[in-house]
Design a protein around this motif. Structure first.
Motif, PDB file in Angstrom:
ATOM      1  N   MET A 196      -1.366  31.235 -23.016  1.00 18.81           N
ATOM      2  CA  MET A 196      -0.280  32.020 -22.431  1.00 18.81           C
ATOM      3  C   MET A 196      -0.226  33.401 -23.069  1.00 18.81           C
ATOM      4  O   MET A 196      -0.032  34.410 -22.377  1.00 18.81           O
ATOM      5  N   THR A 197      -0.419  33.469 -24.390  1.00 20.67           N
ATOM      6  CA  THR A 197      -0.421  34.748 -25.100  1.00 20.67           C
ATOM      7  C   THR A 197      -1.568  35.634 -24.609  1.00 20.67           C
ATOM      8  O   THR A 197      -1.391  36.833 -24.375  1.00 20.67           O
ATOM      9  N   ALA A 198      -2.742  35.035 -24.400  1.00 18.56           N
ATOM     10  CA  ALA A 198      -3.892  35.789 -23.896  1.00 18.56           C
ATOM     11  C   ALA A 198      -3.617  36.307 -22.488  1.00 18.56           C
ATOM     12  O   ALA A 198      -3.934  37.460 -22.149  1.00 18.56           O
ATOM     13  N   ALA A 199      -2.996  35.466 -21.654  1.00 15.73           N
ATOM     14  CA  ALA A 199      -2.673  35.884 -20.283  1.00 15.73           C
ATOM     15  C   ALA A 199      -1.661  37.023 -20.291  1.00 15.73           C
ATOM     16  O   ALA A 199      -1.786  37.987 -19.529  1.00 15.73           O
ATOM     17  N   MET A 200      -0.674  36.940 -21.179  1.00 14.81           N
ATOM     18  CA  MET A 200       0.327  38.015 -21.288  1.00 14.81           C
ATOM     19  C   MET A 200      -0.327  39.331 -21.712  1.00 14.81           C
ATOM     20  O   MET A 200      -0.028  40.392 -21.170  1.00 14.81           O
ATOM     21  N   GLY A 201      -1.227  39.237 -22.676  1.00 15.65           N
ATOM     22  CA  GLY A 201      -1.932  40.435 -23.130  1.00 15.65           C
ATOM     23  C   GLY A 201      -2.777  41.040 -22.025  1.00 15.65           C
ATOM     24  O   GLY A 201      -2.829  42.257 -21.848  1.00 15.65           O
ATOM     25  N   SER A 202      -3.431  40.197 -21.260  1.00 17.36           N
ATOM     26  CA  SER A 202      -4.261  40.668 -20.151  1.00 17.36           C
ATOM     27  C   SER A 202      -3.401  41.324 -19.074  1.00 17.36           C
ATOM     28  O   SER A 202      -3.750  42.389 -18.546  1.00 17.36           O
ATOM     29  N   LEU A 203      -2.260  40.720 -18.741  1.00 12.20           N
ATOM     30  CA  LEU A 203      -1.350  41.327 -17.759  1.00 12.20           C
ATOM     31  C   LEU A 203      -0.779  42.639 -18.275  1.00 12.20           C
ATOM     32  O   LEU A 203      -0.634  43.597 -17.514  1.00 12.20           O
ATOM     33  N   ALA A 204      -0.467  42.664 -19.562  1.00 10.74           N
ATOM     34  CA  ALA A 204       0.062  43.901 -20.151  1.00 10.74           C
ATOM     35  C   ALA A 204      -0.968  45.021 -20.088  1.00 10.74           C
ATOM     36  O   ALA A 204      -0.625  46.196 -19.974  1.00 10.74           O
ATOM     37  N   LYS A 227      -4.468  43.990 -16.013  1.00  9.02           N
ATOM     38  CA  LYS A 227      -5.414  43.132 -15.283  1.00  9.02           C
ATOM     39  C   LYS A 227      -4.615  42.101 -14.482  1.00  9.02           C
ATOM     40  O   LYS A 227      -4.313  41.018 -14.969  1.00  9.02           O
ATOM     41  N   LEU A 228      -4.288  42.471 -13.250  1.00 10.81           N
ATOM     42  CA  LEU A 228      -3.427  41.614 -12.435  1.00 10.81           C
ATOM     43  C   LEU A 228      -4.176  40.454 -11.777  1.00 10.81           C
ATOM     44  O   LEU A 228      -3.561  39.633 -11.105  1.00 10.81           O
ATOM     45  N   ASP A 229      -5.480  40.365 -11.994  1.00  9.83           N
ATOM     46  CA  ASP A 229      -6.234  39.234 -11.460  1.00  9.83           C
ATOM     47  C   ASP A 229      -6.297  38.083 -12.476  1.00  9.83           C
ATOM     48  O   ASP A 229      -6.988  37.091 -12.255  1.00  9.83           O
ATOM     49  N   THR A 230      -5.560  38.220 -13.555  1.00  8.65           N
ATOM     50  CA  THR A 230      -5.534  37.201 -14.609  1.00  8.65           C
ATOM     51  C   THR A 230      -4.879  35.929 -14.085  1.00  8.65           C
ATOM     52  O   THR A 230      -3.838  35.965 -13.438  1.00  8.65           O
ATOM     53  N   GLU A 231      -5.495  34.788 -14.390  1.00  9.59           N
ATOM     54  CA  GLU A 231      -4.944  33.491 -13.999  1.00  9.59           C
ATOM     55  C   GLU A 231      -3.893  33.082 -15.030  1.00  9.59           C
ATOM     56  O   GLU A 231      -4.102  33.213 -16.238  1.00  9.59           O
ATOM     57  N   ILE A 232      -2.753  32.597 -14.566  1.00 14.92           N
ATOM     58  CA  ILE A 232      -1.671  32.181 -15.469  1.00 14.92           C
ATOM     59  C   ILE A 232      -1.851  30.689 -15.773  1.00 14.92           C
ATOM     60  O   ILE A 232      -1.754  29.845 -14.871  1.00 14.92           O
ATOM     61  N   PRO A 233      -2.098  30.344 -17.049  1.00 17.89           N
ATOM     62  CA  PRO A 233      -2.305  28.934 -17.406  1.00 17.89           C
ATOM     63  C   PRO A 233      -0.973  28.188 -17.532  1.00 17.89           C
ATOM     64  O   PRO A 233       0.062  28.787 -17.818  1.00 17.89           O
ATOM     65  N   GLY A 234      -0.993  26.903 -17.264  1.00 21.89           N
ATOM     66  CA  GLY A 234       0.177  26.046 -17.528  1.00 21.89           C
ATOM     67  C   GLY A 234       1.238  26.072 -16.444  1.00 21.89           C
ATOM     68  O   GLY A 234       2.358  25.602 -16.677  1.00 21.89           O
ATOM     69  N   ARG A 235       0.930  26.560 -15.267  1.00 27.97           N
ATOM     70  CA  ARG A 235       1.954  26.629 -14.219  1.00 27.97           C
ATOM     71  C   ARG A 235       2.341  25.238 -13.715  1.00 27.97           C
ATOM     72  O   ARG A 235       3.440  25.058 -13.195  1.00 27.97           O
TER      73      ARG A 235
END
Length: 170
Positions: free
Chosen positions: A38-46, A49-57
């Motif tokens: 989740m932290t990696a996804a947040m960093g990528s979105l920040a 990179k809006l094509d980032t997959e959100i884990p744990g949904r």
């Protein structure tokens, strides 16, 4: 018996420590990796990179709630980027229209300046022609005046010369 109590107490403490260790190990395996993802996804979105997959949904715990909130943030960011791009296109269209209008105004101004310059030159030429014609008319009137005076003077001169001769003949 005290010894037995101590041994029992040592066994209970050892089992408790082992149980806490096992719970921590299981918790670390089930919580830490998803939090890191989740932290990696947040960093990528920040980073945009809006094509980032959100884990744990698909999780039904707090991490799932965080993932859902992060997904909403991702969607809102994508919509904001789309709106910003649309706004940029609108501004670019307005800029192009303003530029085209400015060019049309400059061309119209240049044409009008040229036309007014030509008109001024024509008016000046006409004024010079009128002045020339006025001078010619004055000269012609003067010459006509001389022409009408000449026969009168001739008649007077002839009359003066003929009278005495006619009188002498009569």
């Amino acid at each position: 018996d005290v010894r037995h109590v101590y041994v029992m107490l040592a066994v209970v403490i050892a089992l408790s420590i082992a149980a806490v260790g096992a719970v921590l190990a299981v918790s670390a395996r089930s919580v830490v990796p998803p939090v890191k993802a989740m932290t990696a996804a947040m960093g990528s979105l920040a980073a945009g990179k809006l094509d980032t997959e959100i884990p744990g949904r698909d999780r039904r715990d707090e991490l799932g709630a965080m993932a859902s909130a992060l997904a909403v943030l991702k969607e809102n960011s994508a919509e904001a980027q789309r709106l910003s791009a649309d706004q940029s296109q609108v501004h670019e269209g307005q800029r192009r229209r303003a530029e085209a209008l400015e060019q049309l105004c400059r061309a119209f101004d240049a044409e009008m300046s040229q036309g007014l310059g030509d008109l001024a030159a024509s008016l000046q030429a006409m004024q010079q022609a009128v002045q020339s014609m006025a001078r010619s008319a004055e000269e012609t009137a003067g010459e006509a005046g001389h022409a009408t005076e000449a026969p009168s003077q001739t008649a007077t001169s002839v009359g003066k010369n003929i009278r005495p001769r006619v009188a002498a003949l009569l």
